[in-house]
Design an enzyme around this catalytic site. Structure first.
Site, PDB file in Angstrom:
ATOM      1  N   LEU A 156       0.824  -1.203   0.000  1.00 15.78           N
ATOM      2  CA  LEU A 156       0.000   0.000   0.000  1.00 15.78           C
ATOM      3  C   LEU A 156       0.858   1.252   0.000  1.00 15.78           C
ATOM      4  O   LEU A 156       0.704   2.144  -0.853  1.00 15.78           O
ATOM      5  CB  LEU A 156      -0.940  -0.026   1.214  1.00 15.78           C
ATOM      6  CG  LEU A 156      -1.886   1.166   1.390  1.00 15.78           C
ATOM      7  CD1 LEU A 156      -2.725   1.395   0.149  1.00 15.78           C
ATOM      8  CD2 LEU A 156      -2.774   0.943   2.614  1.00 15.78           C
ATOM      9  N   TYR A 157       1.785   1.329   0.940  1.00 16.76           N
ATOM     10  CA  TYR A 157       2.658   2.502   1.044  1.00 16.76           C
ATOM     11  C   TYR A 157       3.535   2.650  -0.197  1.00 16.76           C
ATOM     12  O   TYR A 157       3.609   3.729  -0.804  1.00 16.76           O
ATOM     13  CB  TYR A 157       3.517   2.369   2.290  1.00 16.76           C
ATOM     14  CG  TYR A 157       4.564   3.442   2.450  1.00 16.76           C
ATOM     15  CD1 TYR A 157       4.228   4.791   2.430  1.00 16.76           C
ATOM     16  CD2 TYR A 157       5.912   3.108   2.640  1.00 16.76           C
ATOM     17  CE1 TYR A 157       5.186   5.774   2.590  1.00 16.76           C
ATOM     18  CE2 TYR A 157       6.879   4.084   2.802  1.00 16.76           C
ATOM     19  CZ  TYR A 157       6.518   5.410   2.769  1.00 16.76           C
ATOM     20  OH  TYR A 157       7.479   6.382   2.925  1.00 16.76           O
ATOM     21  N   GLY A 158       4.198   1.561  -0.592  1.00 16.19           N
ATOM     22  CA  GLY A 158       5.103   1.642  -1.728  1.00 16.19           C
ATOM     23  C   GLY A 158       4.407   2.036  -3.012  1.00 16.19           C
ATOM     24  O   GLY A 158       4.927   2.817  -3.807  1.00 16.19           O
ATOM     25  N   SER A 160       1.700   3.834  -3.334  1.00 16.32           N
ATOM     26  CA  SER A 160       1.313   5.247  -3.300  1.00 16.32           C
ATOM     27  C   SER A 160       2.485   6.135  -3.690  1.00 16.32           C
ATOM     28  O   SER A 160       2.324   7.130  -4.405  1.00 16.32           O
ATOM     29  CB  SER A 160       0.772   5.632  -1.914  1.00 16.32           C
ATOM     30  OG  SER A 160       1.811   5.725  -0.947  1.00 16.32           O
ATOM     31  N   LYS A 161       3.679   5.767  -3.259  1.00 18.37           N
ATOM     32  CA  LYS A 161       4.850   6.574  -3.578  1.00 18.37           C
ATOM     33  C   LYS A 161       5.357   6.321  -4.995  1.00 18.37           C
ATOM     34  O   LYS A 161       5.966   7.202  -5.606  1.00 18.37           O
ATOM     35  CB  LYS A 161       5.958   6.316  -2.553  1.00 18.37           C
ATOM     36  CG  LYS A 161       5.616   6.831  -1.161  1.00 18.37           C
ATOM     37  CD  LYS A 161       5.367   8.334  -1.143  1.00 18.37           C
ATOM     38  CE  LYS A 161       5.272   8.877   0.281  1.00 18.37           C
ATOM     39  NZ  LYS A 161       5.107  10.351   0.321  1.00 18.37           N
TER      40      LYS A 161
END
Length: 249
Positions: A156-158, A160-161
């Protein structure tokens, strides 16, 4: 932390009440910029402002809730109302929940993309056209090294970036011809208030890189300071790893 020459410029830094954002605000103010410290926590924001002023810099706190398009656009309006314009935008605000994909609640997915992707999108949409009209400006987006390779629990985090990295390049193409430089930094593990809860896991992640240690917030800020400065006048659309060499090996 070396200073950069930014006298007469106005810099809006999101997520500036702690961590990388606060270190960046301090560095840009040291270089002579009027820094607008944006965040949700007024007490922490005012503390950052007070520290900047104590060292002779110029700063103001601007309250910001970037979890909606309306909040991002409101921040852009208030920043211009306070300082007259924005010459430098640093999109540092973000959240980084880790965990199995199947455990991510709908609200978690929305929250990550609202803050990490949509907020920079709406801020650039609101502020970059005026920079382009003036013929100059600099935007730096804070990404992450895990946007470059797959890590279990960081989908999820990766992702988004990774979207932020593409936006950086697209905006460089869109606004660069008008004198607005858009770049990004990809920090590796960094010691901040936000990562304190990771404990030994932060050190273990950092140990995989040639540097073998976590970064300080000031080290990431130094890279941001370079990208917004005239020293990087020919740098457009770069996604700069500041990760101790992790993505190089």
């Amino acid at each position: 932390m070396g200073s950069v020459e930014l006298a007469g410029r106005v810099a809006l830094v999101t997520g500036a009440t702690s961590g990388i954002g606060a270190a960046t605000a301090a560095l840009l103010a040291e270089g002579g910029a009027h820094v607008l410290v944006a965040g949700r926590d007024r007490a922490r924001g005012e503390a950052v402002v007070a520290a900047v002023r104590e060292h002779g810099g110029k700063a103001d706190f601007v309250a910001a809730d970037l979890r909606s398009a309306q909040g991002a656009r409101q921040l852009a309006r208030e920043a211009v109302a306070v300082a007259g314009r924005v010459d430098i935008l640093v999109n540092s605000a973000g959240i980084f929940p880790f965990g199995p994909t199947a455990d991510a609640a709908d609200a978690d997915v929305d929250a990550v993309y609202d803050l990490n992707v949509k907020a920079p999108f709406y801020l650039v949409a609101a502020l970059a056209p005026a920079m382009a009209e003036r013929g100059h400006g600099a935007i730096v987006n804070v990404s992450t090294m895990v946007s470059e390779y797959g890590v279990a629990g960081m989908a999820l985090y990766g992702s988004s970036k990774a979207a932020v990295n593409l936006l950086t390049k697209a905006w460089a193409s869109e606004f660069g011809p008008s004198g607005v430089r858009v770049n990004a930094v990809e920090p590796g593990p960094t010691r901040t208030e936000g990562t304190a809860a990771m404990g030994e896991a932060l050190d273990a992640l950092a140990a995989q890189a040639p540097a073998g240690r976590p970064a300080t917030a000031e080290e990431i800020a130094a890279a941001i300071g370079y990208l917004v400065s005239d020293a990087a006048s020919f740098v457009h659309g770069a996604v700069l790893p500041v990760d101790g060499g992790r993505t190089a090996v």
